[in-house]
Structures are given as structure tokens and as C-alpha cells.
Design an enzyme around this catalytic site. Structure first.
Site, PDB file in Angstrom:
ATOM      1  N   HIS A 173       0.811  -1.212   0.000  1.00 44.53           N
ATOM      2  CA  HIS A 173       0.000   0.000   0.000  1.00 44.53           C
ATOM      3  C   HIS A 173       0.850   1.269   0.000  1.00 44.53           C
ATOM      4  CE1 HIS A 173      -3.021  -2.640   2.403  1.00 44.53           C
ATOM      5  NE2 HIS A 173      -3.146  -2.849   1.109  1.00 44.53           N
ATOM      6  N   ASP A 175      -6.498  -5.925  -2.386  1.00 45.14           N
ATOM      7  CA  ASP A 175      -5.105  -6.337  -2.563  1.00 45.14           C
ATOM      8  C   ASP A 175      -4.972  -7.407  -3.644  1.00 45.14           C
ATOM      9  OD1 ASP A 175      -4.295  -4.528  -0.660  1.00 45.14           O
ATOM     10  OD2 ASP A 175      -4.053  -6.001   0.934  1.00 45.14           O
ATOM     11  N   TYR A 185       1.239   1.492  13.936  1.00 46.15           N
ATOM     12  CA  TYR A 185       2.100   2.374  13.167  1.00 46.15           C
ATOM     13  C   TYR A 185       1.669   3.825  13.264  1.00 46.15           C
ATOM     14  CZ  TYR A 185      -1.486   1.618   9.525  1.00 46.15           C
ATOM     15  OH  TYR A 185      -2.663   1.507   8.831  1.00 46.15           O
ATOM     16  N   LYS A 218       5.676   6.078   7.389  1.00 53.56           N
ATOM     17  CA  LYS A 218       5.152   5.227   8.459  1.00 53.56           C
ATOM     18  C   LYS A 218       6.288   4.758   9.360  1.00 53.56           C
ATOM     19  CE  LYS A 218       1.527   3.307   5.499  1.00 53.56           C
ATOM     20  NZ  LYS A 218       0.997   2.088   4.871  1.00 53.56           N
TER      21      LYS A 218
END
Length: 186
Positions: free
Chosen positions: A61, A170, A131, A71
Site C-alpha cells: 500500500h 489487494d 504504526y 510510516k
């Protein structure tokens, strides 16, 4: 904390100092001043957390600019194989990836800067993954790349007989050669 830059410049493995005794452990998971001095100034605006079971694969992603996200990822419980892929056009490492095992035991973190796609595969029965991001979630700018892209060739450490659990999004993501990317190497 110990900061180690990976083979992909800008992607860092961060290992906190863990102090353990009979009562348990203590660690500093994040310290803004130290992070900025070692990795670079980053203003995180949101913390996210997910819980996934064995075989779940999330990714690869990213969000397009102007909503691109850096991130800082870690695992609180369980084990994942965490992957960052360079998707900056013109980069000498374009299409290359780094994979790091993150777990509740090793307490490692991975910093994934803007211009990289990110994903992870759960290797334990369950994983709690958390995250920090430096930009808000913007669904219109969210994109993905196929986890099994033959030009990237990520070794996701899929066990013999294991069935991956992917979201429909996905499963239908484009390959890198077809992906919409607006990052350039500088």
C-alpha cells in the site's frame, strides 16, 4: 535506541533499548528529538493499530502525493514479515525491497518514508501491528501494488501449504509496471 539504515536509503530499522527485570520490561518506543536527529524531521499525526491472524497479507500500500505517508511501524504481539518497496521513479533502487521480521519479542521498528509501498505478512497465530503516519488517510489517494509482482519478487516467507488471506482490493491491485505512481527520486 539503535538506528540502522537498510540497503534502501531512507528506510531505517530502529531497535529500542529494552530494560527487563522480574517485573517485566520498559522501553521508550518513540522519542521525537532522537528520531528527528537520526532519521530526519517527521511530524507524525496519527497512530493506527490492526490485529490480524496467521496468513493475512496486507499490502503493498501507499498514498499518492499530496497525501503520501511516511510510516513508523512495529508489532506489539506476534510476528510479521514487514516489507518496504522503493517506488520513486528514477531511483537507483526503484522496485527493490527490504524485508524485516518485526515481533513483540524483538521490538524492532521499521521507518518507511514517503515514496515507498508497504506491506506485511503475519507469521504468527495473531499479530497486533501498530504504526504512526505523518499524513491523514485519504481514500481517494490510496493505491496498491500486487504482493506477487514478478518484477519485485518479494519473498513473503509463505509456508508450504499456507493459504494467504488477502483483501479483494489487494488481490486486484495492479503490477508495478501498471501502478499509478507520482513519486520521483531526488
Amino acid at each position: 535506541m539503535d538506528f540502522k539504515e537498510t540497503s534502501l536509503p531512507g528506510v531505517w530499522i530502529i531497535e529500542p533499548k529494552v530494560f527487563e527485570d522480574a517485573r517485566g520490561y520498559f522501553m521508550e518506543a518513540f522519542k521525537q528529538e532522537e528520531f528527528d536527529a537520526r532519521v530526519g524531521a517527521t511530524c507524525f499525526v496519527q497512530d493506527n493499530e490492526s490485529c490480524s491472524s496467521r496468513g493475512v497479507l496486507r499490502g503493498l500500500h501507499y498514498q499518492l502525493a499530496p497525501y503520501a505517508q511516511a510510516k513508523l511501524v512495529r508489532v506489539i504481539k506476534g510476528t510479521v514479515l514487514d516489507v518496504a518497496v522503493d517506488i520513486r521513479r528514477g531511483s537507483p533502487t526503484f522496485g527493490q525491497y527490504v524485508a524485516v521480521e518485526l515481533s513483540g519479542e524483538n521490538k524492532r521498528q521499521l521507518f518507511v518514508p514517503r515514496g515507498f509501498a508497504h506491506g506485511f505478512h503475519v507469521l504468527s497465530d495473531e499479530a497486533i501491528f501498530t504504526y504512526k503516519v505523518d499524513n491523514v488517510y485519504a481514500p481517494k489517494y490510496e493505491r496498491g501494488i500486487r504482493f506477487d509482482d514478478p518484477t519485485i519478487q518479494v519473498d513473503w516467507r509463505v509456508a508450504d501449504g499456507e493459504t494467504l488471506n488477502l483483501s479483494p482490493k489487494d488481490q486486484q491491485a495492479p503490477f508495478l509496471s501498471e501502478a499509478e505512481i507520482n513519486f520521483t527520486y531526488q
